[in-house]
Motif scaffolding. Structure first.
Motif, mmCIF file in Angstrom:
data_model
loop_
_atom_site.group_PDB
_atom_site.id
_atom_site.type_symbol
_atom_site.label_atom_id
_atom_site.label_comp_id
_atom_site.label_asym_id
_atom_site.label_seq_id
_atom_site.Cartn_x
_atom_site.Cartn_y
_atom_site.Cartn_z
ATOM 1 N N ALA A 29 0.833 -1.210 0.000
ATOM 2 C CA ALA A 29 0.000 0.000 0.000
ATOM 3 C C ALA A 29 0.863 1.254 0.000
ATOM 4 O O ALA A 29 0.611 2.199 -0.762
ATOM 5 C CB ALA A 29 -0.930 -0.013 1.208
ATOM 6 N N ALA A 30 1.886 1.267 0.856
ATOM 7 C CA ALA A 30 2.716 2.456 0.992
ATOM 8 C C ALA A 30 3.530 2.748 -0.263
ATOM 9 O O ALA A 30 3.918 3.901 -0.492
ATOM 10 C CB ALA A 30 3.652 2.300 2.191
ATOM 11 N N LEU A 31 3.793 1.743 -1.079
ATOM 12 C CA LEU A 31 4.549 1.954 -2.313
ATOM 13 C C LEU A 31 3.640 2.156 -3.526
ATOM 14 O O LEU A 31 3.933 2.974 -4.401
ATOM 15 C CB LEU A 31 5.488 0.771 -2.571
ATOM 16 N N SER A 32 2.524 1.426 -3.590
ATOM 17 C CA SER A 32 1.688 1.483 -4.789
ATOM 18 C C SER A 32 0.837 2.748 -4.839
ATOM 19 O O SER A 32 0.528 3.228 -5.939
ATOM 20 C CB SER A 32 0.795 0.251 -4.874
ATOM 21 N N VAL A 33 0.454 3.304 -3.693
ATOM 22 C CA VAL A 33 -0.310 4.560 -3.736
ATOM 23 C C VAL A 33 0.535 5.693 -4.315
ATOM 24 O O VAL A 33 0.092 6.383 -5.247
ATOM 25 C CB VAL A 33 -0.863 4.912 -2.340
ATOM 26 N N PRO A 34 1.764 5.927 -3.844
ATOM 27 C CA PRO A 34 2.593 6.934 -4.516
ATOM 28 C C PRO A 34 2.883 6.598 -5.975
ATOM 29 O O PRO A 34 2.852 7.487 -6.840
ATOM 30 C CB PRO A 34 3.891 6.947 -3.694
ATOM 31 N N ALA A 35 3.153 5.315 -6.261
ATOM 32 C CA ALA A 35 3.447 4.935 -7.640
ATOM 33 C C ALA A 35 2.242 5.170 -8.536
ATOM 34 O O ALA A 35 2.371 5.682 -9.662
ATOM 35 C CB ALA A 35 3.874 3.469 -7.697
ATOM 36 N N GLY A 36 1.052 4.812 -8.056
ATOM 37 C CA GLY A 36 -0.148 5.028 -8.849
ATOM 38 C C GLY A 36 -0.435 6.498 -9.076
ATOM 39 O O GLY A 36 -0.833 6.904 -10.175
ATOM 40 N N THR A 37 -0.231 7.300 -8.045
ATOM 41 C CA THR A 37 -0.431 8.748 -8.188
ATOM 42 C C THR A 37 0.516 9.329 -9.233
ATOM 43 O O THR A 37 0.114 10.145 -10.072
ATOM 44 C CB THR A 37 -0.211 9.441 -6.839
ATOM 45 N N LEU A 38 1.778 8.894 -9.192
ATOM 46 C CA LEU A 38 2.759 9.371 -10.172
ATOM 47 C C LEU A 38 2.403 8.908 -11.578
ATOM 48 O O LEU A 38 2.497 9.676 -12.546
ATOM 49 C CB LEU A 38 4.148 8.875 -9.782
ATOM 50 N N LEU A 39 1.954 7.659 -11.701
ATOM 51 C CA LEU A 39 1.599 7.144 -13.031
ATOM 52 C C LEU A 39 0.384 7.864 -13.598
ATOM 53 O O LEU A 39 0.312 8.106 -14.814
ATOM 54 C CB LEU A 39 1.331 5.640 -12.942
ATOM 55 N N VAL A 40 -0.588 8.191 -12.750
ATOM 56 C CA VAL A 40 -1.738 8.963 -13.228
ATOM 57 C C VAL A 40 -1.282 10.327 -13.731
ATOM 58 O O VAL A 40 -1.732 10.814 -14.774
ATOM 59 C CB VAL A 40 -2.787 9.106 -12.112
ATOM 60 N N LEU A 41 -0.362 10.969 -12.988
ATOM 61 C CA LEU A 41 0.162 12.264 -13.421
ATOM 62 C C LEU A 41 0.896 12.132 -14.750
ATOM 63 O O LEU A 41 0.718 12.960 -15.657
ATOM 64 C CB LEU A 41 1.096 12.825 -12.343
ATOM 65 N N VAL A 42 1.711 11.081 -14.894
ATOM 66 C CA VAL A 42 2.417 10.861 -16.160
ATOM 67 C C VAL A 42 1.417 10.595 -17.277
ATOM 68 O O VAL A 42 1.598 11.039 -18.428
ATOM 69 C CB VAL A 42 3.411 9.694 -16.013
ATOM 70 N N GLY A 43 0.339 9.886 -16.952
ATOM 71 C CA GLY A 43 -0.672 9.589 -17.950
ATOM 72 C C GLY A 43 -1.325 10.822 -18.536
ATOM 73 O O GLY A 43 -1.774 10.815 -19.690
ATOM 74 N N TYR A 44 -1.386 11.912 -17.736
ATOM 75 C CA TYR A 44 -1.902 13.175 -18.268
ATOM 76 C C TYR A 44 -1.103 13.619 -19.497
ATOM 77 O O TYR A 44 -1.649 14.232 -20.425
ATOM 78 C CB TYR A 44 -1.807 14.282 -17.211
ATOM 79 N N PHE A 45 0.204 13.325 -19.498
ATOM 80 C CA PHE A 45 1.084 13.799 -20.566
ATOM 81 C C PHE A 45 1.236 12.782 -21.694
ATOM 82 O O PHE A 45 1.695 13.139 -22.782
ATOM 83 C CB PHE A 45 2.469 14.112 -19.999
ATOM 84 N N VAL A 46 0.908 11.523 -21.430
ATOM 85 C CA VAL A 46 1.146 10.478 -22.427
ATOM 86 C C VAL A 46 -0.150 10.181 -23.188
ATOM 87 O O VAL A 46 -0.391 10.719 -24.257
ATOM 88 C CB VAL A 46 1.725 9.217 -21.756
ATOM 89 N N ASP A 47 -0.973 9.326 -22.606
ATOM 90 C CA ASP A 47 -2.264 9.030 -23.252
ATOM 91 C C ASP A 47 -3.184 8.387 -22.227
ATOM 92 O O ASP A 47 -2.804 8.165 -21.062
ATOM 93 C CB ASP A 47 -2.090 8.122 -24.477
ATOM 94 N N ASP A 48 -4.398 8.080 -22.666
ATOM 95 C CA ASP A 48 -5.398 7.527 -21.758
ATOM 96 C C ASP A 48 -5.029 6.141 -21.261
ATOM 97 O O ASP A 48 -5.420 5.753 -20.145
ATOM 98 C CB ASP A 48 -6.766 7.478 -22.456
#
Length: 306
Positions: A157-176
């Motif tokens: 939980a402590a690793l995947s929540v930050p990782a998921g948040t970062l990936l969602v942010l990166v997804g804003y710049f990449v694609d859906d």
């Protein structure tokens, strides 16, 4: 949508961030306590900017709050220098400290009517609450849950929540599809947080109110993240999915009130119960029985005539 978003953002600004900071333990860099105490004052210009028309004045007010979030983000490397740790719990805590700065930057751009990185103003407006709750509150709660339980679920939980948040942010710049991948990771991490929360409810919470708050936060979290996952899936595949306005009214409000507020209130109560002085044993405080006076009939010597 501003009628929905502005009150939620104000809740994050004025209560969620300072309350969450107060729950963190460990080394505190210089300026930590002063920043936490001054946070509501620093948040006031940003809150005012939410209700003013887009203009230079509202942009300047938003910039004041953005500088406060930047000061909080700078606490992350300072804390890392003191802890010398990038363990699961500290990773979640450092993510929480940095997340509001993304919200502050998005708020300045939205108030200035500037499509930052090409994002439309509606998406920038929703980024502000997202990084107060899915960014700050979720990462913080994941870190606190990892403190209560050091098993594999807590570390995940402590690793995947930050990782998921970062990936969602990166997804804003990449694609859906990249955003969908981030939503999957974030949903898995939040599901782990829900499991840990229910475990805390069973093992640590003694009073009914704390147990109820933990139960609500866990159950609402599952429901709101299912909505987020369905929205990201619909955006990537074209399948029917809720609109942004509907997501703000359901996922956004649920995460803010049902998850973040209830989770932080419950953990504040758990902390108070853990640090409260224990009552001494009742037998130790019971007054000692009075010893009879030597002249009483119990101790009066019986003289036998000679």
């Amino acid at each position: 949508m501003s009628v929905l978003v502005a009150p939620v953002v104000m809740l994050g600004m004025f209560w969620v961030v300072p309350t969450g900071l107060g729950l963190l333990d460990g080394p505190r860099p210089p300026g930590w306590d002063a920043l936490r105490r001054a946070w509501p004052l620093l948040a006031a210009p940003g809150a005012l900017a939410l209700w003013l028309p887009r203009s230079g004045i509202s942009t300047a007010l938003a910039a004041v709050y953005a500088l406060a979030t930047l000061a909080l983000a700078l606490q992350a490397p300072a804390r890392l220098f003191l802890t010398r740790s990038l363990g699961a719990r500290e990773t979640a805590v450092l993510t929480a400290l940095v997340a509001p700065s993304v919200a502050g930057l998005a708020l300045v751009a939205e108030r200035a009517a500037y499509p930052l990185f090409g994002f439309d103003l509606e998406l920038l407006a929703l980024t502000v609450p997202h990084f107060h709750f899915a960014g700050f509150a979720a990462a913080l709660v994941a870190g606190l849950a990892c403190r209560a339980s050091d098993g594999p679920t807590a570390r995940f939980a402590a690793l995947s929540v930050p990782a998921g948040t970062l990936l969602v942010l990166v997804g804003y710049f990449v694609d859906d599809w990249a955003e969908l991948a981030g939503a999957v990771v974030l949903t898995a991490g939040m599901a782990a947080v829900a499991v840990l929360t229910l475990r805390e409810r069973r093992e640590l919470a003694a009073d009914p109110l704390t147990r109820a708050l933990l139960a609500v936060s866990a159950l609402v979290l599952v429901a709101t993240m299912a909505l987020a996952l369905s929205w990201a899936l619909g955006e990537a595949t074209g399948l029917p999915h809720p609109s942004l306005t509907w997501m703000a009214a359901t996922h956004g409000l649920g995460n803010a009130l049902g998850f973040a507020v209830c989770a932080l209130l419950a953990r504040r109560r758990l902390r108070a119960a853990r640090t409260a002085p224990r009552h001494p044993d009742a037998r130790a405080t019971r007054p000692a029985p009075r010893r009879p006076h030597p002249t009483s009939h119990h101790h009066r010597r019986t003289e036998i005539p000679a």
